[in-house]
Scaffold this motif. Structure first.
Motif, PDB file in Angstrom:
ATOM      1  N   GLY A 194       0.803  -1.222   0.000  1.00 17.10           N
ATOM      2  CA  GLY A 194       0.000   0.000   0.000  1.00 17.10           C
ATOM      3  C   GLY A 194       0.829   1.260   0.000  1.00 17.10           C
ATOM      4  N   LYS A 195       1.941   1.245   0.728  1.00 20.60           N
ATOM      5  CA  LYS A 195       2.806   2.430   0.763  1.00 20.60           C
ATOM      6  C   LYS A 195       3.416   2.691  -0.611  1.00 20.60           C
ATOM      7  N   ARG A 196       3.795   1.620  -1.320  1.00 18.44           N
ATOM      8  CA  ARG A 196       4.346   1.806  -2.661  1.00 18.44           C
ATOM      9  C   ARG A 196       3.284   2.404  -3.589  1.00 18.44           C
ATOM     10  N   ALA A 197       2.045   1.941  -3.466  1.00 19.92           N
ATOM     11  CA  ALA A 197       0.971   2.508  -4.279  1.00 19.92           C
ATOM     12  C   ALA A 197       0.800   4.000  -3.997  1.00 19.92           C
ATOM     13  N   CYS A 198       1.101   4.409  -2.767  1.00 18.16           N
ATOM     14  CA  CYS A 198       0.987   5.831  -2.422  1.00 18.16           C
ATOM     15  C   CYS A 198       2.076   6.669  -3.093  1.00 18.16           C
ATOM     16  N   LEU A 199       3.193   6.059  -3.453  1.00 18.44           N
ATOM     17  CA  LEU A 199       4.194   6.782  -4.246  1.00 18.44           C
ATOM     18  C   LEU A 199       3.583   7.175  -5.585  1.00 18.44           C
ATOM     19  N   TRP A 200       2.848   6.244  -6.183  1.00 21.06           N
ATOM     20  CA  TRP A 200       2.163   6.549  -7.452  1.00 21.06           C
ATOM     21  C   TRP A 200       1.054   7.572  -7.227  1.00 21.06           C
ATOM     22  N   LEU A 201       0.325   7.384  -6.146  1.00 17.57           N
ATOM     23  CA  LEU A 201      -0.767   8.304  -5.830  1.00 17.57           C
ATOM     24  C   LEU A 201      -0.275   9.723  -5.612  1.00 17.57           C
ATOM     25  N   SER A 202       0.873   9.850  -4.983  1.00 21.48           N
ATOM     26  CA  SER A 202       1.412  11.181  -4.717  1.00 21.48           C
ATOM     27  C   SER A 202       1.670  11.930  -6.015  1.00 21.48           C
ATOM     28  N   ASP A 203       2.248  11.236  -6.989  1.00 22.66           N
ATOM     29  CA  ASP A 203       2.485  11.874  -8.294  1.00 22.66           C
ATOM     30  C   ASP A 203       1.172  12.168  -9.009  1.00 22.66           C
ATOM     31  N   LEU A 204       0.231  11.227  -8.954  1.00 18.03           N
ATOM     32  CA  LEU A 204      -1.060  11.438  -9.604  1.00 18.03           C
ATOM     33  C   LEU A 204      -1.815  12.601  -8.975  1.00 18.03           C
ATOM     34  N   SER A 205      -1.656  12.783  -7.671  1.00 19.28           N
ATOM     35  CA  SER A 205      -2.335  13.906  -7.015  1.00 19.28           C
ATOM     36  C   SER A 205      -1.767  15.237  -7.488  1.00 19.28           C
ATOM     37  N   GLN A 206      -0.459  15.280  -7.761  1.00 13.82           N
ATOM     38  CA  GLN A 206       0.122  16.494  -8.330  1.00 13.82           C
ATOM     39  C   GLN A 206      -0.450  16.765  -9.720  1.00 13.82           C
ATOM     40  N   ASP A 207      -0.613  15.705 -10.502  1.00 14.82           N
ATOM     41  CA  ASP A 207      -1.207  15.872 -11.840  1.00 14.82           C
ATOM     42  C   ASP A 207      -2.643  16.363 -11.742  1.00 14.82           C
ATOM     43  N   PHE A 208      -3.392  15.816 -10.800  1.00 11.23           N
ATOM     44  CA  PHE A 208      -4.782  16.239 -10.605  1.00 11.23           C
ATOM     45  C   PHE A 208      -4.851  17.733 -10.302  1.00 11.23           C
ATOM     46  N   LYS A 209      -3.978  18.173  -9.403  1.00 11.53           N
ATOM     47  CA  LYS A 209      -3.945  19.599  -9.055  1.00 11.53           C
ATOM     48  C   LYS A 209      -3.492  20.447 -10.238  1.00 11.53           C
ATOM     49  N   ASN A 210      -2.541  19.930 -11.019  1.00 11.74           N
ATOM     50  CA  ASN A 210      -2.077  20.662 -12.203  1.00 11.74           C
ATOM     51  C   ASN A 210      -3.186  20.802 -13.233  1.00 11.74           C
ATOM     52  N   PHE A 211      -3.925  19.717 -13.461  1.00 11.24           N
ATOM     53  CA  PHE A 211      -5.055  19.777 -14.405  1.00 11.24           C
ATOM     54  C   PHE A 211      -6.051  20.835 -13.960  1.00 11.24           C
ATOM     55  N   LEU A 212      -6.389  20.799 -12.686  1.00  9.91           N
ATOM     56  CA  LEU A 212      -7.383  21.721 -12.149  1.00  9.91           C
ATOM     57  C   LEU A 212      -6.890  23.164 -12.208  1.00  9.91           C
ATOM     58  N   ARG A 213      -5.635  23.355 -11.830  1.00 13.49           N
ATOM     59  CA  ARG A 213      -5.070  24.707 -11.848  1.00 13.49           C
ATOM     60  C   ARG A 213      -5.047  25.269 -13.256  1.00 13.49           C
ATOM     61  N   PHE A 214      -4.604  24.461 -14.226  1.00 12.60           N
ATOM     62  CA  PHE A 214      -4.527  24.973 -15.591  1.00 12.60           C
ATOM     63  C   PHE A 214      -5.915  25.266 -16.150  1.00 12.60           C
ATOM     64  N   LYS A 215      -6.853  24.363 -15.903  1.00 13.74           N
ATOM     65  CA  LYS A 215      -8.222  24.576 -16.389  1.00 13.74           C
ATOM     66  C   LYS A 215      -8.804  25.878 -15.828  1.00 13.74           C
ATOM     67  N   ASN A 216      -8.574  26.109 -14.541  1.00  9.33           N
ATOM     68  CA  ASN A 216      -9.119  27.311 -13.907  1.00  9.33           C
ATOM     69  C   ASN A 216      -8.388  28.585 -14.316  1.00  9.33           C
ATOM     70  N   SER A 217      -7.173  28.434 -14.816  1.00 12.70           N
ATOM     71  CA  SER A 217      -6.400  29.617 -15.213  1.00 12.70           C
ATOM     72  C   SER A 217      -6.625  30.008 -16.673  1.00 12.70           C
ATOM     73  N   LEU A 218      -7.310  29.145 -17.435  1.00 17.14           N
ATOM     74  CA  LEU A 218      -7.518  29.434 -18.854  1.00 17.14           C
ATOM     75  C   LEU A 218      -8.334  30.703 -19.047  1.00 17.14           C
ATOM     76  N   ARG A 219      -7.842  31.554 -19.929  1.00 18.86           N
ATOM     77  CA  ARG A 219      -8.551  32.789 -20.249  1.00 18.86           C
ATOM     78  C   ARG A 219      -8.931  32.799 -21.728  1.00 18.86           C
ATOM     79  N   PHE A 220      -9.999  33.487 -22.020  1.00 15.72           N
ATOM     80  CA  PHE A 220     -10.491  33.650 -23.385  1.00 15.72           C
ATOM     81  C   PHE A 220      -9.547  34.574 -24.151  1.00 15.72           C
ATOM     82  N   ARG A 221      -9.346  34.290 -25.458  1.00 15.65           N
ATOM     83  CA  ARG A 221      -8.580  35.247 -26.264  1.00 15.65           C
ATOM     84  C   ARG A 221      -9.324  36.572 -26.344  1.00 15.65           C
ATOM     85  N   GLY A 222     -10.630  36.474 -26.511  1.00 18.11           N
ATOM     86  CA  GLY A 222     -11.428  37.693 -26.549  1.00 18.11           C
ATOM     87  C   GLY A 222     -11.685  38.195 -27.954  1.00 18.11           C
TER      88      GLY A 222
END
Length: 493
Positions: free
Chosen positions: A164-192
């Motif tokens: 289980g601890k080894r699986a959490c090594l993978w989870l830790s990286d995936l959680s960073q990706d999840f936050k990155n996806f969310l951050r980028f999506k929320n930061s997207l701006r319209f060209r206008g």
């Protein structure tokens, strides 16, 4: 979906990606989005006083999805310009509205803004899919948090950890990706609504020099297109750094998946953990016994492709001349859709992997027995000192016996007999009755179970909790792009 076997097909369209993403990056989605942008622009221009009638808008709305692709194709052959070909096609289908379609804009009004709209929609779909994978892997980690397994450094046996601890090594990286996806999506701006070089000169002319109306137009169109903000400064295009940031986020996810799936492939080689395997799956056309980690291998291959796509955006963004050049167009038609299709494909495979990981406990225990005697020597040394022994004398005794046991394994292919050698040596008489307890694998996993519990409770579950309902509806069944499996019965938050 019928496939013309005499024409090249992208593996994403013919083999891998979901129907959802194949439509998201289809011509129909792209050009119907262009039409929606022209309609929104016309509505906002009408509201701000330009002479546009409701009949014209109604006519366009009736044809927003009814695209005459044959007519558009013929027009593009003639004019060599995709946007103008579709302006003419829309006008052909909507003759009343033809005079006001694309009024005041340049090609990037529809090109760039539709790319941003589709990019945003893509992340809105990827985020719960990744959340579903994270949730499933969290359940796996929690289930196996107490089960000891060999840890590895340099791919050499090291101090024990838990499955289980080894699986959490993978989870830790995936959680960073999840936050990155969310951050980028929320930061997207319209060209206008910017015009040809980003100065809005054409719109200022349309509104007879009224800058307030130009600003109001941009605010209205931005809001109607689902964005909270727009780029205040741009040339003809939005900065291509945005594309690089987007593909960097996806490439970072590719890094995570390549590492994780490589780990699974290594563990499969050791027969400790395997990805799921369907009943009729064939591993080799010649070696009938083989069961290969094909999903993990696919993820690794696609992840390398995904990671390298970020370099396209890096190169393209660095050579955009002044207010714009057109060498970005052909490249972006390739790298942006393929990056998202690739990410979608990887997530489908990942979902199936983490929902079907098989742990072979007896193999893991056997591998521990082979290596634990060497790892236990420090505990033996300390226990001997507690019983009155001399640390240096004990160290030398253990060193000699360890080398003898290592030779027994490496030179003669026999079992690790270090514990037998220690038991037979009169020097270790004071601790012979304690050797069994000293060799209990649970004494070597440290705080691994507690770390898993703390990590899941304080980081993983709170992170995906806001997406609970979306995650519950995710279906990513391997080999079925319609999706028949559901997470509804396995969610834990």
């Amino acid at each position: 979906m019928s496939i013309d076997r005499y024409v090249y097909q992208s593996p994403f369209s013919s083999r891998y990606a979901s129907k959802e993403f194949l439509y998201l990056f289809s011509d129909h989605k792209k050009f119907s989005t262009w039409r929606r942008l022209w309609i929104i622009l016309a509505k906002c221009e009408k509201e701000l006083g330009l002479h546009i009638t409701q009949d014209q808008i109604d006519e366009m709305e009736k044809k927003v999805s009814d695209i005459d692709f044959d007519y558009a194709s013929q027009e593009e052959i003639k004019v060599k310009h995709d946007v103008m070909a579709h302006v003419k096609t829309f006008g052909y289908q909507c003759p009343k509205a033809a005079p006001i379609i694309h009024l005041g804009t340049t090609s990037c009004f529809v090109g760039d803004n539709s790319d941003l709209i589709i990019m945003k929609e893509a992340f809105e779909s990827l985020i719960p899919k990744l959340g579903a994978c994270i949730n499933a892997l969290a359940l796996f980690a929690d289930s196996w948090k107490f089960f000891p397994t060999l840890g590895f450094t340099h791919f050499q046996p090291a101090q024990l950890t838990t499955v289980g601890k080894r699986a959490c090594l993978w989870l830790s990286d995936l959680s960073q990706d999840f936050k990155n996806f969310l951050r980028f999506k929320n930061s997207l701006r319209f060209r206008g609504v910017k015009g040809t070089t980003g100065t809005q000169a054409s719109f200022l002319h349309l509104f007879n020099g009224d800058a307030n109306k130009v600003e109001a137009l941009e605010e209205m169109v931005t809001r109607e297109c689902g964005f909270e903000s727009y780029h205040m400064i741009c040339g003809q295009t939005y900065s291509r750094k945005v594309d690089y940031e987007c593909l960097s986020v996806l490439a970072s996810f590719g890094l995570t998946l390549h590492k994780m799936c490589t780990d699974i492939r290594l563990l499969a080689h050791m027969k400790e953990i395997e990805e799921p395997c369907s009943r009729d799956q064939i591993g080799s056309s010649a070696m009938a016994y083989k069961r290969n980690p094909m999903l993990s291998e696919r993820c690794c291959g696609l992840a390398r492709f995904l990671m390298n796509l970020s370099q396209d955006a890096l190169g393209t963004g660095s050579v955009q001349w002044l207010e714009r050049t057109l060498d970005d167009s052909s490249n972006r038609r390739l790298c942006l859709p393929q990056a998202f299709l690739c990410c979608d494909t990887i997530l489908i495979s990942l979902y199936n992997i983490v929902n079907g990981l098989q742990v072979y406990q007896k193999v893991i225990e056997s591998n521990i027995r082979k290596e634990l005697p060497f790892m236990a020597t420090e505990n033996i040394l300390m226990e001997m000192v507690k019983r009155g022994g001399n640390r240096q004398d004990c160290h030398e005794k253990i060193r000699v016996l360890s080398q003898e046991a290592a030779a027994n394994v490496k030179l003669h292919g026999k079992e690790n007999n270090l514990m037998s050698l220690i038991q037979e040596d009169p020097y270790f008489e004071p601790i012979k009755d304690s050797l069994h307890d000293i060799l209990d694998p649970n004494n070597f996993i440290g705080l691994a179970p507690q770390q898993v519990e703390k990590f899941l409770k304080h980081e993983i579950y709170p992170m995906i909790e806001p997406f609970k309902s979306e995650i519950a509806n995710i279906s990513c069944k391997e080999g079925d792009n319609n999706g028949q499996s559901s997470l509804a019965n396995s969610l834990r938050f």
